[in-house]
Every structure is written in structure tokens, then in C-alpha cells.
Enzyme design. Structure first.
Site, mmCIF file in Angstrom:
data_model
loop_
_atom_site.group_PDB
_atom_site.id
_atom_site.type_symbol
_atom_site.label_atom_id
_atom_site.label_comp_id
_atom_site.label_asym_id
_atom_site.label_seq_id
_atom_site.Cartn_x
_atom_site.Cartn_y
_atom_site.Cartn_z
ATOM 1 N N GLN A 164 111.751 -44.944 77.451
ATOM 2 C CA GLN A 164 110.491 -44.211 77.523
ATOM 3 C C GLN A 164 109.302 -45.165 77.458
ATOM 4 O O GLN A 164 109.280 -46.106 76.662
ATOM 5 C CB GLN A 164 110.400 -43.197 76.383
ATOM 6 C CG GLN A 164 111.371 -42.048 76.499
ATOM 7 C CD GLN A 164 110.993 -41.057 77.586
ATOM 8 O OE1 GLN A 164 109.857 -41.024 78.046
ATOM 9 N NE2 GLN A 164 111.957 -40.240 78.002
ATOM 10 N N CYS B 49 110.716 -35.008 82.637
ATOM 11 C CA CYS B 49 109.485 -35.742 82.914
ATOM 12 C C CYS B 49 108.785 -35.202 84.154
ATOM 13 O O CYS B 49 107.813 -35.797 84.617
ATOM 14 C CB CYS B 49 109.774 -37.235 83.076
ATOM 15 S SG CYS B 49 110.912 -37.626 84.433
ATOM 16 N N ASP C 130 118.658 -35.450 80.081
ATOM 17 C CA ASP C 130 117.354 -36.073 80.331
ATOM 18 C C ASP C 130 117.376 -36.670 81.737
ATOM 19 O O ASP C 130 117.475 -37.884 81.914
ATOM 20 C CB ASP C 130 117.091 -37.155 79.278
ATOM 21 C CG ASP C 130 115.710 -37.779 79.405
ATOM 22 O OD1 ASP C 130 114.900 -37.286 80.217
ATOM 23 O OD2 ASP C 130 115.446 -38.775 78.703
ATOM 24 N N GLU D 34 126.426 -41.390 82.166
ATOM 25 C CA GLU D 34 125.314 -42.103 82.796
ATOM 26 C C GLU D 34 125.783 -42.725 84.103
ATOM 27 O O GLU D 34 126.871 -43.304 84.165
ATOM 28 C CB GLU D 34 124.800 -43.191 81.838
ATOM 29 C CG GLU D 34 123.854 -44.205 82.435
ATOM 30 C CD GLU D 34 122.607 -43.583 83.046
ATOM 31 O OE1 GLU D 34 122.251 -43.962 84.187
ATOM 32 O OE2 GLU D 34 121.992 -42.716 82.388
ATOM 33 N N TYR E 251 122.927 -37.864 81.631
ATOM 34 C CA TYR E 251 121.914 -38.869 81.984
ATOM 35 C C TYR E 251 121.591 -39.652 80.711
ATOM 36 O O TYR E 251 120.435 -39.831 80.339
ATOM 37 C CB TYR E 251 120.659 -38.224 82.569
ATOM 38 C CG TYR E 251 120.911 -37.265 83.705
ATOM 39 C CD1 TYR E 251 121.024 -37.729 85.015
ATOM 40 C CD2 TYR E 251 121.033 -35.898 83.476
ATOM 41 C CE1 TYR E 251 121.255 -36.841 86.070
ATOM 42 C CE2 TYR E 251 121.261 -35.008 84.522
ATOM 43 C CZ TYR E 251 121.374 -35.485 85.811
ATOM 44 O OH TYR E 251 121.592 -34.609 86.849
#
Length: 440
Positions: A272, A395, A368, A325, A301
Site C-alpha cells: 500500500q 482500490c 484485495d 497470489e 490476491y
């Protein structure tokens, strides 16, 4: 009066038709909706209610049939109540992109972002949560929205100049003081440096533990020819080549501390950007996930394992957590970061493919995804596989809205939805949605 008095050009660039328009409501992407002779014009660099002169980006003769035009405000004829002196002059007219609201007061930025998110949810058809309750919250201790960006990618021009690209432009523009970036990034003074030939971009990273890092990205860079300037101090340096990341100083990784746990991240890997984001999102996920003791959870993710660590503490040593991932290096680092948690395993795979192949369910999921979102197919798969709760970290509100509507159609509902201002002076919004099966 100009939007950025010290940086605005005295006349528009050649070829750009200039219109006089009044800005209306916000649009996704950081612009505001105006109209000219019945045509929609998306204008950057203005604010609600302002009358401005604006230069079109497109040639209206070449795009006479276009449904809309894009434009950039040049001069403010009548200012709106939300305008303040810009925090970044170089983000004004003909300036860098990525700070499109630098001239708008922070409380107004959050109000505008809330309106955008509410409209996206409404248009997507989300009905299980009171949309008017979605209000963008500031990050803790973020009084002025400056110095937050710990991951910055700079562009490199044809003569090695380091800067950032303009709005919807390939031109590299000067960054000046770069006030949104963390102090450790600014201290590198990359805007004053000339990159060696073959450099495509320069990444700067200011991790919470250890020195700042610099990564040069280029096809033809010879690591042995790189001279590290004095302004970089003790920064770790690596070069990304066709052979992969080649460390010149350090090992090509950075370290981030969250509470008592340290995470190793590739110097070019995802973390982030806001200096407080990982801490804040971890707290929100921890309070929302409710993975049962001895139960099961998936971190989709999963990156380098941040939310998997949260889930692991909740399920305990008698439970199980899988971090999924797609990036092999990130997945390897997740296994390394969480090696003290025997209840956690990692999988390197496309998330949708991995979930599609599962047999049996799971108690709780945190995901995410990137800006493209999880997608309708994955949301449908999760609707059938998850027994208790899904926590969706996003996001990009447009794709979040689409995905929430998709899972609502499968009998789930939004129990909570928080929007967080983790990208001040830009239009971007981070949010966390909590999902449960609808009663009955």
C-alpha cells in the site's frame, strides 16, 4: 485568476480549442462534468460550480461525432467555494498528472469522492446497503494530505530527465517539490537527476523499516555502468533488466513493519502506498473478518501475506488459511513472511482458476484485487463457497460496485462499507466492504 497562478501558461498550447464552461457534478476519474452546446465536456483542474476557460485535449474537427470531449481548465472566471491555493504547483495546467484535486480543500475532496462512490453504487444497482451512508473518511493523523506516498514511479524523458507524465499525455513534466511523496523519497532528489540512457522509469520506495530504495527500470541498462549519486545516501539500489532484478546495493527487497511482524517485499512488488494504509486496512480487516477459531479462511490476491496473517491469528493453530497470489515472487515472500504460522499455506495461481477448482467450502474470505476487481465469475464462485463472511478490500469503486451487485444477485448482502481517503489530492478511493448471506 488562474487555478495555479504561478504555473499556468499565459496562453493555451497550439491547436487546443478554448471553451468557456461551468463545472457541474464530479465524474469518475477526477474530472467534473460541464456542457458546451449540448455536448458533455469532462474538465480537469476545476471544481463544482466554477466557470472556467478550458482547453480541449481533442481536436473537435477530427472528433465531431464524439459523445464527449475532455478539457483542462486554464483560467478561473468565477471560483467555487471549494478552491484553495494548490498544494502542488507542478500539478496545475500542463503539469504532472496524479494530483488532479491539489487545488481543492481536503474536506471538499472527501465530499466529492463520496458523491462519486455513491453514484457508482447506485448505477450498479447495489441495494442491500444504505448508499447515502458511504462517506469517505480521512486516514488517521493525515491533517494536510501531504507526504503520504511511499511508492512512486517516475517517468524518464528522451534526454534522461526524471519527472512524471502529464494528464493523458506521454510528455514528462518536472515534479518540483513533489509534496505528496514521503520525505525519504523527496530526499533522493530524483527530479534533479539525469537517468542513464535506456532507463524507462525510476521507482522510489520509502519502507517503514530500513533505508529508502531506488529501482531503475530499463531494457538495455548495464548495472556495472550505474553511478549512484551522493543525493541517494545509503539507499538500496537495483536495476530491473531483461534478466530480472539485479541488486547493486542491498538485496532487491524492502522491509515493512506491521505491529510485531516484519514483512519482506520485493522492491518492485505491491505494498500500500499511503504510509498508514497497511496499518489501517489491517485493523479494519481484523475487526470485520470474524474467521472462526479452528475454522478456515482464504486470503485471495494475498500479496506478501498481510491479511493471511490476520486470518491466521483469528483461526488459531487449529484452523487453516490459504494465501492465493498470482505473482510467483510475492507468493514466495508470503511463505517466508508467515513461516512461523503453521496454519498458513500459500498457492501461486490465478485466483479465479484456483477458487473454481476447489471442492468444499470455506468459512471466511478476504480479497484485495487490483483495480480490475474480482469480476462477476469469481463473485459467483465465492457466493457458493463461503459459509460465513467475505471482506472485500478495493482500490477502485467502479469495479467494486459491479462486484457487489453481482454477489447481491446470488443472495448476499452488504453489511458494512467503509470508504477511506488513502490517496489525498487525487480522485482514488480505498474501500472495505463486508458481505454476508442474506437472511432467509
Amino acid at each position: 485568476m488562474t487555478p495555479d497562478a504561478d504555473s499556468a501558461p499565459s496562453s493555451p498550447a497550439p491547436g487546443g480549442r478554448v471553451l468557456t464552461v461551468t463545472a457541474g457534478p464530479p465524474a469518475a476519474g477526477g474530472t467534473f462534468v460541464a456542457r458546451h452546446e449540448g455536448r458533455v465536456v469532462f474538465v480537469r483542474g476545476t471544481a463544482p460550480g466554477e466557470t472556467v476557460t478550458a482547453r480541449l485535449l481533442e481536436d473537435p474537427q477530427a472528433k465531431a461525432d464524439a459523445r464527449f470531449w475532455r478539457a483542462e481548465a486554464l483560467d478561473v472566471l468565477e471560483a467555487g467555494p471549494d478552491r484553495v491555493p494548490t498544494v502542488w504547483e507542478e500539478a496545475g495546467v500542463d503539469g504532472v498528472g496524479g494530483a488532479e484535486w491539489a487545488h481543492i480543500a481536503l474536506p471538499a475532496q472527501r465530499r466529492i469522492a463520496s458523491e462519486v462512490m455513491q453514484e457508482l453504487l447506485r448505477r450498479a444497482g447495489v441495494t442491500s446497503f444504505p448508499i447515502e451512508q458511504v462517506q469517505v473518511e480521512p486516514a488517521p493523523h493525515d491533517a494536510d494530505g501531504l507526504g503520504w506516498r511511499t511508492r512512486v514511479r517516475y517517468a524518464v524523458g528522451p534526454d534522461g530527465e526524471v519527472g512524471m507524465r502529464g494528464w493523458r499525455s506521454h510528455e514528462v513534466r518536472p515534479v518540483g517539490e513533489d509534496p505528496l511523496s514521503a520525505s525519504a523519497v523527496r530526499a533522493l532528489r530524483l527530479g534533479e537527476w539525469t537517468a542513464p540512457e535506456g532507463t524507462e522509469a525510476v521507482d522510489a520506495v520509502a519502507p517503514s523499516a530500513g533505508p529508502a530504495s531506488v529501482v531503475l527500470i530499463g531494457r538495455d541498462l548495464d548495472p556495472e555502468t550505474i553511478e549512484i549519486p551522493e543525493s541517494w545516501g545509503d539507499a538500496d539500489v537495483a536495476v530491473r533488466t531483461a534478466r530480472g532484478l539485479v541488486p547493486l546495493r542491498g538485496d532487491g527487497t524492502v522491509h515493512e513493519r506491521l505491529g510485531e511482524r516484519m514483512f519482506t517485499v520485493s522492491a518492485t512488488g505491491f505494498w500500500q502506498s499511503h504510509r498508514r494504509a497497511a496499518e489501517l486496512l489491517t485493523e479494519v480487516v481484523d475487526s470485520a473478518l470474524h474467521a472462526p477459531r479452528g475454522g478456515s479462511a482464504w486470503d485471495l490476491y494475498g500479496g506478501v501475506g498481510v491479511f493471511a496473517a490476520v486470518a491466521a491469528e483469528q483461526v488459531g493453530t487449529g484452523g487453516s488459511v490459504v494465501s492465493v497470489e498470482g505473482n510467483r515472487r510475492a507468493s514466495q515472500l508470503a511463505a517466508q513472511n508467515l513461516e512461523d504460522l503453521p496454519q498458513v499455506s500459500t498457492a501461486t495461481a490465478d485466483v479465479t482458476d484456483w477458487v473454481r477448482a476447489r471442492r468444499g467450502g470455506v468459512d471466511a474470505v478476504v480479497l484485495d484485487p487490483p483495480r480490475a476487481g474480482a469480476g462477476v465469475e469469481l463473485m459467483g464462485l465465492l457466493a457458493g463457497a463461503v459459509r460465513q463472511r467475505i471482506v472485500y478490500v478495493s482500490c477502485e469503486p467502479a469495479t467494486l460496485a459491479r462486484d457487489l451487485a453481482a454477489i447481491e444477485s446470488k443472495g448476499w448482502q452488504v453489511k458494512d462499507l467503509r470508504a477511506l481517503d488513502l490517496f489525498p489530492h487525487t480522485h482514488h478511493i480505498e474501500s472495505v466492504a463486508v458481505l454476508e448471506r442474506a437472511a432467509g
